[in-house]
Design a protein around this motif. Structure first.
Motif, PDB file in Angstrom:
ATOM      1  N   TYR A  78       0.978  -1.305   0.117  1.00  0.00           N
ATOM      2  CA  TYR A  78      -0.130   0.003   0.125  1.00  0.00           C
ATOM      3  C   TYR A  78       0.820   1.212  -0.008  1.00  0.00           C
ATOM      4  N   LEU A  79       1.953   1.242   0.719  1.00  0.00           N
ATOM      5  CA  LEU A  79       2.850   2.308   0.909  1.00  0.00           C
ATOM      6  C   LEU A  79       3.795   2.550  -0.514  1.00  0.00           C
ATOM      7  N   VAL A  80       4.398   1.701  -0.776  1.00  0.00           N
ATOM      8  CA  VAL A  80       5.095   1.639  -2.026  1.00  0.00           C
ATOM      9  C   VAL A  80       4.388   1.791  -3.368  1.00  0.00           C
ATOM     10  N   ASP A  81       3.451   1.163  -3.557  1.00  0.00           N
ATOM     11  CA  ASP A  81       2.581   1.078  -4.762  1.00  0.00           C
ATOM     12  C   ASP A  81       1.574   2.178  -4.839  1.00  0.00           C
ATOM     13  N   TYR A  82       1.058   2.550  -3.692  1.00  0.00           N
ATOM     14  CA  TYR A  82      -0.279   3.429  -3.691  1.00  0.00           C
ATOM     15  C   TYR A  82      -0.005   4.544  -2.806  1.00  0.00           C
ATOM     16  N   GLY A  83       1.198   4.713  -2.144  1.00  0.00           N
ATOM     17  CA  GLY A  83       1.249   6.066  -1.338  1.00  0.00           C
ATOM     18  C   GLY A  83       0.454   6.055  -0.032  1.00  0.00           C
ATOM     19  N   VAL A  84       0.041   4.907   0.516  1.00  0.00           N
ATOM     20  CA  VAL A  84      -0.975   4.940   1.386  1.00  0.00           C
ATOM     21  C   VAL A  84      -0.338   4.208   2.601  1.00  0.00           C
ATOM     22  N   ALA A  85      -0.294   4.863   3.749  1.00  0.00           N
ATOM     23  CA  ALA A  85       0.434   4.405   5.025  1.00  0.00           C
ATOM     24  C   ALA A  85      -0.645   4.032   6.021  1.00  0.00           C
ATOM     25  N   GLU A  86      -0.382   2.907   6.812  1.00  0.00           N
ATOM     26  CA  GLU A  86      -1.517   2.320   7.827  1.00  0.00           C
ATOM     27  C   GLU A  86      -2.485   1.916   7.159  1.00  0.00           C
ATOM     28  N   HIS A  87      -2.627   1.246   6.150  1.00  0.00           N
ATOM     29  CA  HIS A  87      -3.543   0.464   5.668  1.00  0.00           C
ATOM     30  C   HIS A  87      -3.484  -1.104   6.131  1.00  0.00           C
TER      31      HIS A  87
END
Ligand SMILES: [Zn+2]
Length: 208
Positions: A105-114
């Protein structure tokens, strides 16, 4: 296949979360897409030796296939039969794609704490003393992927309808876990994250 079987246990896996469960040798494990369009990541471990786990990569070479069908045997990391597919009322499964984790989620979508399948598995397998460093790749039950002529790997929206299911016969005593994948940033799991039902039934004979 399971219509006249005795139910041993039933767990509802809430959308975006996971549950762990035990399946004894000979018992039948039914994984059901409750509402349709939901990927169910599935991992499993030999109950007596957690270092032996259900392995997509060893299953692929054993089957000489990138897809699954009724009658196929799913292999462990020790190349031993761990499950047999005895019934399949769902359009497809994937045995190629890594489970989603925080980094997906963080690397591919820029979303933290998913929420993620790996973190879900970590939560529910901790009581068994099984940590994330030992997790195998998952069997992505109900996931739809295909490979194009040029080798491109295409992930598609899940094609299951409500109530579609797969039934596996355990060939060892196992600890299993199913995560109702929380992916909501691409269309692999359809338009929403929903629940998965897991049922374990007695197999043939009294011992099972
Ligand atoms: Zn996932």
């Amino acid at each position: 296949m399971v219509d006249n079987k005795v139910l041993v246990s039933e767990v509802m896996v809430p959308g975006g979360h996971a549950k762990a469960f035990e399946v004894k040798k000979g018992q039948l494990l039914q994984i059901i897409d409750a509402e349709g369009g939901q990927v169910a990541d599935f991992i499993a471990f030999n109950q007596k030796d957690h270092s032996e786990k259900l392995s997509p990569t060893h299953t692929r070479i054993s089957l000489k296939s990138l897809t699954l069908k009724v009658g196929d045997t799913l292999r462990s990391s020790m190349r031993r039969p761990m499950f047999e597919i005895v019934e399949d009322r769902s359009p497809s499964h994937d045995i190629l794609i890594a489970a989603c984790d925080e980094q997906r989620y963080l690397v591919d979508y820029g979303v933290a704490e998913h929420r993620s399948c790996v973190a879900n598995f970590e939560e529910v397998l901790a009581p068994y003393g099984i940590g994330r460093e030992t997790f195998p790749d998952p069997f992505n039950i109900f996931q739809s992927t295909h490979i194009e002529q040029d080798g491109t790997l295409v992930q598609e929206p899940c094609k299951t309808a409500a109530g579609d299911f797969i039934v596996l016969r355990a060939l060892e005593d196992v600890i299993g876990a199913v995560s109702a994948c929380p992916m909501d940033l691409n269309p692999i799991g359809g338009s929403q994250v929903t629940d998965v039902m897991v049922r374990v039934y007695k197999g043939e004979g009294a011992a099972a």
